[in-house]
Design a protein around this motif. Structure first.
Motif, PDB file in Angstrom:
ATOM      1  N   PHE A  16       1.058  -1.212   0.413  1.00  0.00           N
ATOM      2  CA  PHE A  16       0.413   0.257  -0.156  1.00  0.00           C
ATOM      3  C   PHE A  16       1.038   0.794   0.204  1.00  0.00           C
ATOM      4  N   ARG A  17       2.237   0.650  -0.522  1.00  0.00           N
ATOM      5  CA  ARG A  17       2.626   2.461  -0.494  1.00  0.00           C
ATOM      6  C   ARG A  17       3.035   2.807  -1.979  1.00  0.00           C
ATOM      7  N   ASN A  18       3.098   3.949  -2.557  1.00  0.00           N
ATOM      8  CA  ASN A  18       3.688   4.328  -3.390  1.00  0.00           C
ATOM      9  C   ASN A  18       4.527   3.268  -4.513  1.00  0.00           C
ATOM     10  N   ASN A  19       4.376   3.041  -5.198  1.00  0.00           N
ATOM     11  CA  ASN A  19       4.671   2.096  -5.862  1.00  0.00           C
ATOM     12  C   ASN A  19       5.885   3.158  -7.032  1.00  0.00           C
ATOM     13  N   TRP A  20       5.514   4.020  -7.170  1.00  0.00           N
ATOM     14  CA  TRP A  20       6.971   4.812  -7.919  1.00  0.00           C
ATOM     15  C   TRP A  20       8.213   5.173  -6.955  1.00  0.00           C
ATOM     16  N   LEU A  21       7.746   5.291  -5.723  1.00  0.00           N
ATOM     17  CA  LEU A  21       9.089   5.323  -5.144  1.00  0.00           C
ATOM     18  C   LEU A  21       9.420   3.742  -4.549  1.00  0.00           C
ATOM     19  N   LYS A  22       8.827   3.350  -4.702  1.00  0.00           N
ATOM     20  CA  LYS A  22       9.459   1.940  -4.511  1.00  0.00           C
ATOM     21  C   LYS A  22      10.399   1.574  -6.234  1.00  0.00           C
ATOM     22  N   LEU A  23       9.989   1.896  -7.646  1.00  0.00           N
ATOM     23  CA  LEU A  23      10.460   1.729  -7.930  1.00  0.00           C
ATOM     24  C   LEU A  23      11.716   2.560  -8.201  1.00  0.00           C
ATOM     25  N   ALA A  24      11.830   3.739  -7.732  1.00  0.00           N
ATOM     26  CA  ALA A  24      13.258   4.652  -7.377  1.00  0.00           C
ATOM     27  C   ALA A  24      14.162   4.247  -6.963  1.00  0.00           C
ATOM     28  N   ILE A  25      13.363   3.298  -5.576  1.00  0.00           N
ATOM     29  CA  ILE A  25      14.767   3.087  -4.967  1.00  0.00           C
ATOM     30  C   ILE A  25      15.038   1.347  -5.513  1.00  0.00           C
ATOM     31  N   PHE A  28      17.629   2.811  -7.902  1.00  0.00           N
ATOM     32  CA  PHE A  28      19.200   3.764  -7.813  1.00  0.00           C
ATOM     33  C   PHE A  28      19.931   2.639  -6.967  1.00  0.00           C
ATOM     34  N   GLY A  29      19.181   1.314  -6.703  1.00  0.00           N
ATOM     35  CA  GLY A  29      20.022   1.005  -5.779  1.00  0.00           C
ATOM     36  C   GLY A  29      20.119  -0.359  -7.190  1.00  0.00           C
ATOM     37  N   VAL A  30      20.065  -1.231  -8.060  1.00  0.00           N
ATOM     38  CA  VAL A  30      20.745  -1.429  -9.030  1.00  0.00           C
ATOM     39  C   VAL A  30      21.768  -0.690  -9.878  1.00  0.00           C
ATOM     40  N   LEU A  31      21.804   0.518 -10.253  1.00  0.00           N
ATOM     41  CA  LEU A  31      22.698   1.630 -10.798  1.00  0.00           C
ATOM     42  C   LEU A  31      23.601   1.828  -9.473  1.00  0.00           C
ATOM     43  N   ALA A  32      23.669   1.967  -8.304  1.00  0.00           N
ATOM     44  CA  ALA A  32      24.700   1.920  -8.036  1.00  0.00           C
ATOM     45  C   ALA A  32      25.574   0.466  -7.525  1.00  0.00           C
ATOM     46  N   GLY A  33      24.412  -0.285  -7.429  1.00  0.00           N
ATOM     47  CA  GLY A  33      25.237  -1.396  -7.576  1.00  0.00           C
ATOM     48  C   GLY A  33      26.089  -1.520  -8.927  1.00  0.00           C
ATOM     49  N   VAL A  34      25.872  -1.671  -9.643  1.00  0.00           N
ATOM     50  CA  VAL A  34      26.512  -2.174 -10.919  1.00  0.00           C
ATOM     51  C   VAL A  34      27.628  -0.923 -11.301  1.00  0.00           C
ATOM     52  N   SER A  35      27.271   0.277 -10.750  1.00  0.00           N
ATOM     53  CA  SER A  35      28.340   1.439 -11.149  1.00  0.00           C
ATOM     54  C   SER A  35      29.944   0.947 -10.150  1.00  0.00           C
ATOM     55  N   SER A 124      18.218  -8.824  -4.358  1.00  0.00           N
ATOM     56  CA  SER A 124      17.401  -8.070  -3.569  1.00  0.00           C
ATOM     57  C   SER A 124      16.931  -6.644  -3.310  1.00  0.00           C
ATOM     58  N   CYS A 125      16.881  -6.226  -4.643  1.00  0.00           N
ATOM     59  CA  CYS A 125      16.181  -5.079  -5.399  1.00  0.00           C
ATOM     60  C   CYS A 125      14.966  -5.455  -5.834  1.00  0.00           C
ATOM     61  N   LEU A 126      14.955  -6.680  -7.474  1.00  0.00           N
ATOM     62  CA  LEU A 126      14.148  -6.798  -7.854  1.00  0.00           C
ATOM     63  C   LEU A 126      13.507  -7.923  -6.484  1.00  0.00           C
ATOM     64  N   PHE A 127      13.909  -8.190  -5.879  1.00  0.00           N
ATOM     65  CA  PHE A 127      13.044  -9.195  -4.982  1.00  0.00           C
ATOM     66  C   PHE A 127      12.372  -8.907  -3.656  1.00  0.00           C
ATOM     67  N   PHE A 128      12.728  -7.876  -4.002  1.00  0.00           N
ATOM     68  CA  PHE A 128      12.196  -6.274  -3.094  1.00  0.00           C
ATOM     69  C   PHE A 128      10.643  -5.729  -3.254  1.00  0.00           C
ATOM     70  N   LEU A 129      10.910  -5.210  -5.354  1.00  0.00           N
ATOM     71  CA  LEU A 129       9.766  -4.877  -6.045  1.00  0.00           C
ATOM     72  C   LEU A 129       8.922  -5.819  -6.121  1.00  0.00           C
ATOM     73  N   SER A 130       9.168  -7.068  -6.416  1.00  0.00           N
ATOM     74  CA  SER A 130       8.448  -8.356  -6.595  1.00  0.00           C
ATOM     75  C   SER A 130       7.845  -9.410  -5.303  1.00  0.00           C
ATOM     76  N   LEU A 131       8.208  -8.706  -3.991  1.00  0.00           N
ATOM     77  CA  LEU A 131       7.565  -9.602  -2.547  1.00  0.00           C
ATOM     78  C   LEU A 131       6.597  -8.634  -2.405  1.00  0.00           C
ATOM     79  N   THR A 132       6.624  -7.066  -2.766  1.00  0.00           N
ATOM     80  CA  THR A 132       5.992  -5.978  -2.055  1.00  0.00           C
ATOM     81  C   THR A 132       4.958  -5.501  -3.093  1.00  0.00           C
ATOM     82  N   THR A 133       5.313  -5.569  -4.194  1.00  0.00           N
ATOM     83  CA  THR A 133       4.024  -5.402  -5.135  1.00  0.00           C
ATOM     84  C   THR A 133       3.667  -5.919  -6.293  1.00  0.00           C
ATOM     85  N   PRO A 134       2.293  -5.863  -6.313  1.00  0.00           N
ATOM     86  CA  PRO A 134       1.884  -7.839  -7.244  1.00  0.00           C
ATOM     87  C   PRO A 134       2.298  -6.411  -8.598  1.00  0.00           C
ATOM     88  N   MET A 135       1.852  -8.109  -9.368  1.00  0.00           N
ATOM     89  CA  MET A 135       1.975  -7.416 -10.779  1.00  0.00           C
ATOM     90  C   MET A 135       1.284  -7.168 -11.349  1.00  0.00           C
TER      91      MET A 135
END
Length: 260
Positions: A16-25, A28-35, A124-135
């Motif tokens: 029930f939290r903002n989906n755009w905020l979760k996508l931003a998180i 950010f995590g994926v880009l920071a980890g890869v960089s 971990s970032c992708l599982f955070f999104l998939s386990l907290t946001t229905p498809m």
């Protein structure tokens, strides 16, 4: 068919939290980890995302680490190969294999640890999104982000019928099993071929039925997706800002550092 990712996402308080905020998180995590050139940043991201998913998302820790171990197991094989066959420098240990020296050096080991850290951080970032946001809510976000309607609708149908055909496959396999269809290798191979052929025919028939049913309901090329508005609250912004700050500080102070 139980305990799939969407089950936990639907029951998660973070749903029930903002989906755009979760996508931003997640972005950010994926880009920071890869960089990052240091494994400390991806490991920090993995720790933060895992804690958030388990503590705030109420996902059982046993289930979370079980699904995280699947990609970690695959990447472990690659990490071992990289550690032995890449890099230069003095070997920590080596083996003589038919006259060829096979060893692990500092550069290869650091490269292997960096790849392992990036993989765990990204998953971990992708599982955070998939386990907290229905498809279905992710599809709504894609539609609002002006992705092509045909792309979103095909993705929705594919996701829906994955579980339909999985249910059919489980039913067919159960029927084959009780008839001793998997008693030996030859019979198992024949049963598997029959299972694949049956699924192909069922999918073809289901596609025809879907086409007819959508036409009978005056389908005009667009499917409506419900998008609930969820404003971002101040505590969420503060926690997100703290997470971004921690990752950026680790990124700055550990840039170029290695574990070995």
């Amino acid at each position: 068919m139980t305990y799939i990712l969407d089950d936990y996402a639907i029951l998660s308080p973070l749903r029930f939290r903002n989906n755009w905020l979760k996508l931003a998180i997640v972005t950010f995590g994926v880009l920071a980890g890869v960089s990052s050139t240091s494994p400390f940043v991806p490991f920090t991201i993995a720790l933060c995302m895992s804690f958030t998913t388990i503590y705030f998302g109420k996902v059982p820790a046993k289930f979370y680490f079980k699904i995280l171990a699947v990609p970690a197991g695959f990447v472990f094989v690659s990490v071992v190969i990289i550690a032995f066959f890449f890099g230069e420098g003095a070997n920590y240990f080596a083996f003589d294999v038919f006259g060829y020296i096979l060893g692990v050096n500092s550069q290869g080991l650091n490269m292997a640890l960096l790849i392992l850290a990036r993989t765990i951080g990204g998953m971990s970032c992708l599982f955070f999104l998939s386990l907290t946001t229905p498809m279905i809510e992710l599809f709504a976000v894609l539609k609002k982000a002006k992705f092509p309607d045909s792309f979103v609708e095909i993705a929705m149908m594919m996701y829906r019928y994955i579980f339909v055909f999985l249910d059919v496959a489980m039913g067919i396999k159960y029927a084959q099993t009780v008839r001793l269809g998997y008693r030996d290798f030859k019979t198992s191979f024949r049963s598997t071929v029959m299972l694949g052929a049956s699924l192909f025919i069922r999918s073809w028939e289901q596609g025809e039925k879907l086409y007819l049913s959508m036409n009978s309901r005056c389908y005009d090329g667009k499917l409506m997706v419900y998008d609930e508005k969820r404003p971002v609250k101040m505590p969420e912004l503060l926690l997100t800002g703290a997470y971004f700050t921690i990752v950026l500080m680790v990124f700055y102070f550990t840039n170029g550092m290695s574990l070995i």
